[in-house]
Design a protein around this motif. Sequence first.
Motif, mmCIF file in Angstrom:
data_model
loop_
_atom_site.group_PDB
_atom_site.id
_atom_site.type_symbol
_atom_site.label_atom_id
_atom_site.label_comp_id
_atom_site.label_asym_id
_atom_site.label_seq_id
_atom_site.Cartn_x
_atom_site.Cartn_y
_atom_site.Cartn_z
ATOM 1 N N UNK A 26 12.009 3.161 51.202
ATOM 2 C CA UNK A 26 11.950 3.852 52.502
ATOM 3 C C UNK A 26 10.507 3.948 52.993
ATOM 4 N N UNK A 27 10.349 3.962 54.302
ATOM 5 C CA UNK A 27 8.996 4.011 54.870
ATOM 6 C C UNK A 27 8.260 5.286 54.470
ATOM 7 N N UNK A 28 8.985 6.374 54.332
ATOM 8 C CA UNK A 28 8.391 7.644 53.905
ATOM 9 C C UNK A 28 9.245 8.235 52.783
ATOM 10 N N UNK A 29 8.637 8.858 51.822
ATOM 11 C CA UNK A 29 7.191 9.038 51.681
ATOM 12 C C UNK A 29 6.515 7.763 51.197
ATOM 13 N N UNK A 30 5.260 7.604 51.600
ATOM 14 C CA UNK A 30 4.486 6.455 51.145
ATOM 15 C C UNK A 30 4.259 6.571 49.641
ATOM 16 N N UNK A 31 4.524 5.484 48.916
ATOM 17 C CA UNK A 31 4.365 5.528 47.467
ATOM 18 C C UNK A 31 3.126 4.770 47.020
ATOM 19 N N UNK A 32 2.552 5.228 45.922
ATOM 20 C CA UNK A 32 1.467 4.518 45.254
ATOM 21 C C UNK A 32 1.986 4.068 43.900
ATOM 22 N N UNK A 33 2.031 2.765 43.697
ATOM 23 C CA UNK A 33 2.604 2.197 42.482
ATOM 24 C C UNK A 33 1.529 1.434 41.737
ATOM 25 N N UNK A 34 1.384 1.715 40.458
ATOM 26 C CA UNK A 34 0.407 1.041 39.607
ATOM 27 C C UNK A 34 1.108 0.002 38.748
ATOM 28 N N UNK A 55 5.612 -3.967 34.321
ATOM 29 C CA UNK A 55 5.378 -2.563 33.966
ATOM 30 C C UNK A 55 4.760 -1.810 35.139
ATOM 31 N N UNK A 56 5.368 -0.682 35.486
ATOM 32 C CA UNK A 56 4.919 0.132 36.607
ATOM 33 C C UNK A 56 4.773 1.582 36.177
ATOM 34 N N UNK A 57 3.899 2.297 36.878
ATOM 35 C CA UNK A 57 3.957 3.751 36.827
ATOM 36 C C UNK A 57 3.471 4.302 38.150
ATOM 37 N N UNK A 58 3.986 5.435 38.490
ATOM 38 C CA UNK A 58 3.558 6.131 39.698
ATOM 39 C C UNK A 58 3.267 7.570 39.292
ATOM 40 N N UNK A 83 9.941 -2.211 34.439
ATOM 41 C CA UNK A 83 9.891 -1.153 33.443
ATOM 42 C C UNK A 83 9.083 -0.007 34.062
ATOM 43 N N UNK A 84 9.765 1.057 34.462
ATOM 44 C CA UNK A 84 9.068 2.207 35.035
ATOM 45 C C UNK A 84 8.667 3.131 33.892
ATOM 46 N N UNK A 85 7.367 3.339 33.743
ATOM 47 C CA UNK A 85 6.824 4.075 32.599
ATOM 48 C C UNK A 85 6.191 5.382 33.059
ATOM 49 N N UNK A 86 5.958 6.260 32.107
ATOM 50 C CA UNK A 86 5.191 7.467 32.374
ATOM 51 C C UNK A 86 3.716 7.091 32.563
#
Length: 223
Positions: A26-34, A55-58, A83-86
């Motif tokens: 979705x356009x909002x909220x804007x996410x920051x993904x590492x 591998x991702x984390x936010x 893989x969404x990680x802590x």
Amino acid sequence: MVFHPENLDWESDAGRLIDRLAASLPATPRMEINVFGSAPLQLLVERSFLSAGVDLFTTEDDSGTLAQWIAAQRLNTPALHFEVCEPLAFRSTFDWQSRAVESERHGHRIRFVHPWDVLVSKVQRLEEKDLHAFRRVIQQTGHPTEAEFLRHLQKAVDLYRPRFDEEDATGDMTANTRRLWHEIWNREMDPRVEIIRPAIERANRAFSGFDPTLKAQLREIGG
């Protein structure tokens, strides 16, 4: 060695999958993904870096939401999946964010860990595929040199501290660093002498120059 957003290969397998994720959000909220692990190597160094997982984390609050969204959108495939990680799953240099490559995709910020910081994280496990990553990065870019990576590991000196009893006991940074140097730079090295001691000495020099009145001065400025 500096990488820029224009160096990102969005046509790589991991690049396409990450772009699909950003476009689906979705356009909002804007996410920051590492993005960490091998995916940054695929986008910034060479497409042939293969990995079954991206591998991702936010933020801690958004991790569960992101994992649920990926599952609901059926973005994962048998060949390549997220893989969404802590956030604590990624451990590298203290200043890794200062080198990360950031890109805006479909209104969201995607932050890719710098290849050297990816390599630091791989020292903690140092399986054969991790050694392969070192060889390919150096072959493709000419960096990091031995001297560069010694200096870089000094920024990750906390990884050499004894573990808490409750922590995962897999991986030995000291032993793995010795093995890395033997395999990549063909010599014996002592991490305590060449990494830990110089890092502590640099920190001590920085603290010795600290003005003890600075805290009071800052308090006065803040009113």
